[in-house]
Design a protein around this motif. Structure first.
Motif, PDB file in Angstrom:
ATOM      1  N   THR A 125     -95.042  67.269 -39.176  1.00  0.00           N
ATOM      2  CA  THR A 125     -93.964  68.083 -39.735  1.00  0.00           C
ATOM      3  C   THR A 125     -92.856  68.177 -38.686  1.00  0.00           C
ATOM      4  OG1 THR A 125     -94.838  70.128 -38.809  1.00  0.00           O
ATOM      5  CG2 THR A 125     -95.653  69.473 -41.001  1.00  0.00           C
ATOM      6  N   PRO A 126     -91.673  68.653 -39.056  1.00  0.00           N
ATOM      7  CA  PRO A 126     -90.631  68.832 -38.038  1.00  0.00           C
ATOM      8  C   PRO A 126     -91.101  69.689 -36.856  1.00  0.00           C
ATOM      9  CG  PRO A 126     -89.640  68.937 -40.198  1.00  0.00           C
ATOM     10  CD  PRO A 126     -91.126  68.857 -40.427  1.00  0.00           C
ATOM     11  N   ALA A 127     -91.844  70.753 -37.124  1.00  0.00           N
ATOM     12  CA  ALA A 127     -92.321  71.616 -36.032  1.00  0.00           C
ATOM     13  C   ALA A 127     -93.336  70.881 -35.154  1.00  0.00           C
ATOM     14  CB  ALA A 127     -92.931  72.889 -36.603  1.00  0.00           C
ATOM     15  N   ASP A 128     -94.270  70.181 -35.791  1.00  0.00           N
ATOM     16  CA  ASP A 128     -95.264  69.425 -35.020  1.00  0.00           C
ATOM     17  C   ASP A 128     -94.596  68.316 -34.219  1.00  0.00           C
ATOM     18  OD1 ASP A 128     -97.293  70.956 -36.094  1.00  0.00           O
ATOM     19  OD2 ASP A 128     -97.765  69.521 -37.695  1.00  0.00           O
ATOM     20  N   GLY A 129     -93.619  67.662 -34.841  1.00  0.00           N
ATOM     21  CA  GLY A 129     -92.906  66.588 -34.160  1.00  0.00           C
ATOM     22  C   GLY A 129     -92.132  67.091 -32.957  1.00  0.00           C
ATOM     23  N   ALA A 130     -91.532  68.265 -33.103  1.00  0.00           N
ATOM     24  CA  ALA A 130     -90.793  68.856 -31.994  1.00  0.00           C
ATOM     25  C   ALA A 130     -91.728  69.166 -30.826  1.00  0.00           C
ATOM     26  CB  ALA A 130     -90.077  70.119 -32.461  1.00  0.00           C
ATOM     27  N   ASP A 131     -92.910  69.677 -31.131  1.00  0.00           N
ATOM     28  CA  ASP A 131     -93.890  69.987 -30.075  1.00  0.00           C
ATOM     29  C   ASP A 131     -94.318  68.715 -29.343  1.00  0.00           C
ATOM     30  OD1 ASP A 131     -93.813  72.666 -30.691  1.00  0.00           O
ATOM     31  OD2 ASP A 131     -95.633  72.621 -31.936  1.00  0.00           O
ATOM     32  N   LEU A 132     -94.594  67.665 -30.113  1.00  0.00           N
ATOM     33  CA  LEU A 132     -95.009  66.396 -29.507  1.00  0.00           C
ATOM     34  C   LEU A 132     -93.891  65.810 -28.655  1.00  0.00           C
ATOM     35  CD1 LEU A 132     -96.905  63.981 -29.149  1.00  0.00           C
ATOM     36  CD2 LEU A 132     -96.139  63.136 -31.395  1.00  0.00           C
ATOM     37  N   ALA A 133     -92.675  65.825 -29.188  1.00  0.00           N
ATOM     38  CA  ALA A 133     -91.532  65.278 -28.457  1.00  0.00           C
ATOM     39  C   ALA A 133     -91.285  66.050 -27.162  1.00  0.00           C
ATOM     40  CB  ALA A 133     -90.284  65.315 -29.334  1.00  0.00           C
ATOM     41  N   LYS A 134     -91.499  67.356 -27.199  1.00  0.00           N
ATOM     42  CA  LYS A 134     -91.295  68.190 -26.016  1.00  0.00           C
ATOM     43  C   LYS A 134     -92.271  67.794 -24.903  1.00  0.00           C
ATOM     44  CE  LYS A 134     -90.353  72.387 -26.993  1.00  0.00           C
ATOM     45  NZ  LYS A 134     -90.468  73.804 -27.439  1.00  0.00           N
TER      46      LYS A 134
ATOM     47  N   SER B 293     -91.182  65.988 -21.302  1.00  0.00           N
ATOM     48  CA  SER B 293     -91.499  66.597 -20.002  1.00  0.00           C
ATOM     49  C   SER B 293     -92.165  65.597 -19.061  1.00  0.00           C
ATOM     50  CB  SER B 293     -92.409  67.812 -20.192  1.00  0.00           C
ATOM     51  OG  SER B 293     -93.694  67.424 -20.635  1.00  0.00           O
ATOM     52  N   PHE B 294     -92.737  64.541 -19.630  1.00  0.00           N
ATOM     53  CA  PHE B 294     -93.421  63.514 -18.824  1.00  0.00           C
ATOM     54  C   PHE B 294     -92.463  62.427 -18.358  1.00  0.00           C
ATOM     55  CE2 PHE B 294     -95.827  59.489 -18.563  1.00  0.00           C
ATOM     56  CZ  PHE B 294     -96.819  59.847 -17.654  1.00  0.00           C
TER      57      PHE B 294
ATOM     58  N   ALA C 179     -84.612  61.659 -21.023  1.00  0.00           N
ATOM     59  CA  ALA C 179     -84.372  60.212 -21.092  1.00  0.00           C
ATOM     60  C   ALA C 179     -85.023  59.580 -22.326  1.00  0.00           C
ATOM     61  CB  ALA C 179     -84.911  59.542 -19.825  1.00  0.00           C
ATOM     62  N   VAL C 180     -85.734  60.377 -23.109  1.00  0.00           N
ATOM     63  CA  VAL C 180     -86.358  59.855 -24.333  1.00  0.00           C
ATOM     64  C   VAL C 180     -85.272  59.589 -25.372  1.00  0.00           C
ATOM     65  CG1 VAL C 180     -88.013  60.321 -26.184  1.00  0.00           C
ATOM     66  CG2 VAL C 180     -88.474  61.147 -23.866  1.00  0.00           C
TER      67      VAL C 180
ATOM     68  N   PHE D   5     -99.982  58.622 -25.556  1.00  0.00           N
ATOM     69  CA  PHE D   5     -98.669  57.974 -25.500  1.00  0.00           C
ATOM     70  C   PHE D   5     -98.142  57.945 -24.076  1.00  0.00           C
ATOM     71  CE2 PHE D   5     -93.983  57.869 -26.335  1.00  0.00           C
ATOM     72  CZ  PHE D   5     -93.956  56.647 -26.998  1.00  0.00           C
ATOM     73  N   CYS D   6     -98.309  59.043 -23.352  1.00  0.00           N
ATOM     74  CA  CYS D   6     -97.847  59.089 -21.960  1.00  0.00           C
ATOM     75  C   CYS D   6     -98.671  58.162 -21.071  1.00  0.00           C
ATOM     76  CB  CYS D   6     -97.873  60.525 -21.442  1.00  0.00           C
ATOM     77  SG  CYS D   6     -96.647  61.601 -22.239  1.00  0.00           S
ATOM     78  N   ASP D   7     -99.937  57.975 -21.409  1.00  0.00           N
ATOM     79  CA  ASP D   7    -100.759  57.004 -20.674  1.00  0.00           C
ATOM     80  C   ASP D   7    -100.196  55.598 -20.837  1.00  0.00           C
ATOM     81  OD1 ASP D   7    -102.484  58.918 -19.712  1.00  0.00           O
ATOM     82  OD2 ASP D   7    -104.086  58.503 -21.166  1.00  0.00           O
ATOM     83  N   LEU D   8     -99.671  55.309 -22.017  1.00  0.00           N
ATOM     84  CA  LEU D   8     -99.078  53.987 -22.258  1.00  0.00           C
ATOM     85  C   LEU D   8     -97.776  53.825 -21.466  1.00  0.00           C
ATOM     86  CD1 LEU D   8     -99.703  53.640 -26.093  1.00  0.00           C
ATOM     87  CD2 LEU D   8    -100.973  52.581 -24.232  1.00  0.00           C
ATOM     88  N   ILE D   9     -97.009  54.898 -21.382  1.00  0.00           N
ATOM     89  CA  ILE D   9     -95.794  54.862 -20.545  1.00  0.00           C
ATOM     90  C   ILE D   9     -96.183  54.580 -19.103  1.00  0.00           C
ATOM     91  CG2 ILE D   9     -93.833  56.204 -19.688  1.00  0.00           C
ATOM     92  CD1 ILE D   9     -93.997  57.811 -22.356  1.00  0.00           C
ATOM     93  N   GLU D  10     -97.249  55.226 -18.648  1.00  0.00           N
ATOM     94  CA  GLU D  10     -97.730  55.022 -17.278  1.00  0.00           C
ATOM     95  C   GLU D  10     -98.177  53.584 -17.056  1.00  0.00           C
ATOM     96  OE1 GLU D  10     -98.265  55.683 -13.444  1.00  0.00           O
ATOM     97  OE2 GLU D  10     -97.382  57.155 -14.829  1.00  0.00           O
ATOM     98  N   SER D  11     -98.835  52.998 -18.053  1.00  0.00           N
ATOM     99  CA  SER D  11     -99.243  51.587 -17.947  1.00  0.00           C
ATOM    100  C   SER D  11     -98.039  50.684 -17.791  1.00  0.00           C
ATOM    101  CB  SER D  11    -100.040  51.170 -19.203  1.00  0.00           C
ATOM    102  OG  SER D  11    -101.329  51.724 -19.194  1.00  0.00           O
ATOM    103  N   ALA D  12     -96.964  50.967 -18.517  1.00  0.00           N
ATOM    104  CA  ALA D  12     -95.741  50.168 -18.419  1.00  0.00           C
ATOM    105  C   ALA D  12     -95.073  50.381 -17.053  1.00  0.00           C
ATOM    106  CB  ALA D  12     -94.778  50.527 -19.541  1.00  0.00           C
ATOM    107  N   ARG D  13     -95.135  51.578 -16.539  1.00  0.00           N
ATOM    108  CA  ARG D  13     -94.585  51.823 -15.189  1.00  0.00           C
ATOM    109  C   ARG D  13     -95.314  50.963 -14.162  1.00  0.00           C
ATOM    110  NH1 ARG D  13     -94.730  58.451 -15.347  1.00  0.00           N
ATOM    111  NH2 ARG D  13     -92.714  58.832 -16.357  1.00  0.00           N
ATOM    112  N   LYS D  14     -96.632  50.909 -14.283  1.00  0.00           N
ATOM    113  CA  LYS D  14     -97.417  50.121 -13.317  1.00  0.00           C
ATOM    114  C   LYS D  14     -97.127  48.629 -13.442  1.00  0.00           C
ATOM    115  CE  LYS D  14    -101.379  51.756 -14.634  1.00  0.00           C
ATOM    116  NZ  LYS D  14    -102.846  51.962 -14.766  1.00  0.00           N
ATOM    117  N   ALA D  15     -96.861  48.195 -14.675  1.00  0.00           N
ATOM    118  CA  ALA D  15     -96.630  46.766 -14.915  1.00  0.00           C
ATOM    119  C   ALA D  15     -95.243  46.340 -14.474  1.00  0.00           C
ATOM    120  CB  ALA D  15     -96.824  46.452 -16.397  1.00  0.00           C
TER     121      ALA D  15
END
Length: 255
Positions: A16-25, A29-30, A59-60, A244-254
């Motif tokens: 939902t918009p509220a759930d999406g906002a929480d996830l995006a937040k 922050s990461f 930056a998202v 999702f943030c773990d995947l961002i971290e994998s891309a940072r390492k690569a």
């Protein structure tokens, strides 16, 4: 590598918009301001504005899951490029296999959308990929070539450099099955070769090609280590901040 890794989350018909906002937040922050990896979230249409506000100072970047290739008009249920720009969307997913399967979108229609998105200053994430039957019939490379050339028909070399390609083997979407890194790399290399034939190697080397078939933290390191895999179009693993943030971290390492 000169291409910047891109991790894009396709939330599909979830949140939902509220759930999406929480996830995006949580994701925002990461992600640091000078992120070495480009990060995009693609919520449902009704959540776009709310998510846009949440990620405004981060930056998202914001992406949409679809658009209709007309400026406005009597197209009930559709969403225009102007509407997407109004909520500061930068990317739009086009030609996803689910759109092709459930809504009968053809290569020609996807091509209309790609060109309209480019004209509207939106970056298309053009999805291509084969079914299990096509893979088993040894048609993988031909199917992807046909969809790629169909989707890019009439797109100039200058515009082509802006497009993101997402290779999504249909048999690996939401099934938990994943192409091995070697299988994925073979197709990514073939896609880049087709782009080089059409636009020249210098343009082809600029175009990012994402893997979109059940990339998750357990396999991301090996997939992102491949020469022609420039990130991921993430489905299930994009619906939970940690994965999702773990995947961002994998891309940072690569990087």
């Amino acid at each position: 590598m000169s291409r910047k890794y891109l991790i894009a989350g396709n939330w599909k018909m979830n949140k939902t918009p509220a759930d999406g906002a929480d996830l995006a937040k949580e994701i925002a922050s990461f992600v640091s301001k000078d992120e070495s990896v480009e990060v995009v979230v693609c919520p449902t249409a009704v959540a776009l504005d709310r998510v846009s506000q949440v990620i405004e100072d981060s930056a998202v970047k914001l992406g949409a899951q679809n658009l209709y290739p007309k400026a406005s008009g009597a197209y009930t249920g559709e969403i225009s490029a102007e509407m997407l720009r109004a909520v500061f969307a930068k990317y739009v997913i086009l030609g996803h296999s689910e759109r092709r399967e459930y809504f009968a979108e053809t290569d020609a229609f996807v091509n209309e959308k790609v060109k309209f998105a480019l004209e509207s200053n939106l970056i298309p994430i053009l999805c291509i990929g084969e079914t299990l039957e096509q893979r088993e019939a040894d048609e993988t490379l031909e199917v992807n070539k046909t969809q790629l050339l169909g989707g890019m028909e009439g797109v100039s070399a200058e515009d082509a450099a802006k497009v993101v390609i997402a290779y999504e083997p249909v048999w690996a979407i939401g099934t938990g099955k994943t192409a091995t890194p070697e299988m994925a790399q073979e197709v990514h290399a073939a896609i880049r070769s087709v782009l080089a034939e059409k636009y020249g190697s210098s343009v082809a080397e600029k175009i990012r090609i994402l893997y979109g078939g059940s990339m998750k933290p357990a396999n991301a390191d090996d997939l992102l280590a491949q020469k022609d895999i420039d990130g991921g179009l993430i489905g299930g693993a994009a619906l939970e901040a940690k994965s999702f943030c773990d995947l961002i971290e994998s891309a940072r390492k690569a990087d």
